[in-house]
Motif scaffolding. Structure first.
Motif, PDB file in Angstrom:
ATOM      1  N   ASP A  67      10.697  76.032  74.773  1.00 26.90           N
ATOM      2  CA  ASP A  67      11.119  74.782  74.556  1.00 26.90           C
ATOM      3  C   ASP A  67      10.967  74.181  73.289  1.00 26.90           C
ATOM      4  O   ASP A  67      10.210  74.805  72.261  1.00 26.90           O
ATOM      5  CB  ASP A  67      10.359  74.148  75.651  1.00 26.90           C
ATOM      6  N   ASN A 117       4.852  70.008  71.995  1.00 28.88           N
ATOM      7  CA  ASN A 117       5.674  70.675  73.042  1.00 28.88           C
ATOM      8  C   ASN A 117       5.023  70.346  74.460  1.00 28.88           C
ATOM      9  O   ASN A 117       5.766  69.743  75.510  1.00 28.88           O
ATOM     10  CB  ASN A 117       5.504  71.999  73.000  1.00 28.88           C
ATOM     11  N   GLY A 159       7.974  68.009  75.695  1.00 34.82           N
ATOM     12  CA  GLY A 159       8.847  69.349  75.808  1.00 34.82           C
ATOM     13  C   GLY A 159       9.743  68.944  77.068  1.00 34.82           C
ATOM     14  O   GLY A 159       9.675  67.898  77.803  1.00 34.82           O
TER      15      GLY A 159
END
Length: 297
Positions: free
Chosen positions: A238, A270, A274
């Motif tokens: 991701d 993230n 994300g």
């Protein structure tokens, strides 16, 4: 949050003629990694079992006794090397006497040496069927989560990474990087460990670093005689990381050291931004409910 340049090894099981050659080869790898700016280096599971190639073939119990006799030398060597080179060293795993066990009970233990003299240890928590049946080994009983200059870390040794509950416990305790020293002697074992490393990185939105043994000895040994590995540093699949979740990986089965940079700011980005958030979106209430249903059934 600091960036960590970490070196992880595909350690070659080459034929050696003396213990001095074994220790010198390790020191060379450490100095080379430190010279390239690495602040930590990761060696694989069963690292010191390479020393068994210098002896006649042994039964597993004899091999454990023999390796345990090297424990004091092992600790002294890596403690000094870490201090001299200014680099943290996860010195693979070493077979040694279980501290609270009975005579003849051994553990497969990781040692992480820091330049300031601190040593963190972790006994393998899940023993493979072979380790349970053929080796006189006992499993560890506690997960050690420890602080570093870069964040909290934990060590899950090879088979340990195949149990998602353990990595989730580590993540819930604040771990942002899992160190996974491994030993797999064929493609089946390697891919089990490799895919689980990547799964644990995705599930828990953290870094996983894998090392392993490669190559083969000229003469077979019942304990360790060949290895299969592609080491690397893995991330969630991701943004802001790459789609495949690989920061860096080595060339399959080549004796080499892989250098990679782990930016913990990217990890926190993230977790905050994300596309998915598996670490935060888990449903413990649902799982506990389903677990209780299976227990009743």
């Amino acid at each position: 949050m600091k960036k960590l340049t970490i070196a992880t090894t595909q350690y070659g099981l080459t034929d050696i003629r003396s213990a001095e050659q074994f220790w010198a080869g390790i020191a060379e790898k450490v100095r080379d990694a430190a010279g390239q700016g690495a602040a930590m280096i990761l060696f694989p599971e069963y690292l010191t079992a390479h020393l068994l190639s210098l002896e006649p073939s042994m039964l597993h119990e004899e091999a454990c006794y023999h390796l345990n006799r090297h424990t004091e030398e092992y600790v002294r060597f890596f403690r000094q090397l870490s201090r001299e080179e200014g680099i943290a060293i996860l010195a693979g795993t070493h077979i040694c006497q279980a501290e609270d066990g009975e005579e003849g009970e051994y553990v497969n233990k990781s040692f992480l040496f820091f330049p300031d003299g601190r040593v963190e240890t972790q006994s393998k928590l899940h023993l493979t069927p072979e380790e349970q049946i053929r080796w006189p080994l006992v499993a560890g009983g506690d997960l050690n989560v420890f602080e570093t200059d870069w964040g909290k870390m934990a060590i899950l040794t090879c088979y340990d990474i195949e149990f998602p509950e353990l990595a989730r416990v580590a993540a819930l305790r604040g771990v942002e990087m899992i160190l996974c020293p491994s030993y797999t002697d064929n493609a089946y074992g390697y891919h089990r460990v490799r895919y689980c490393c990547q799964a644990r990185a995705v599930e828990n939105q953290l870094f996983v670093v894998l090392s392993g043994l490669v190559g083969a000895l000229a003469e077979d040994r019942p304990q360790v005689d060949s290895g299969y590995c592609q080491a690397g540093l893995f991330t969630p699949c991701d943004l802001p990381f790459s789609a495949d979740g690989i920061i860096q990986a080595g060339e399959l089965n080549l004796d080499m050291t892989v250098l990679a940079e782990a930016d913990f700011r990217m990890l926190r980005e993230n977790r905050a931004q994300g596309a998915v958030a598996p670490f935060y979106d888990r449903r413990p209430d649902l799982y506990e409910h389903e677990h209780s249903k299976t227990m009743v059934e």
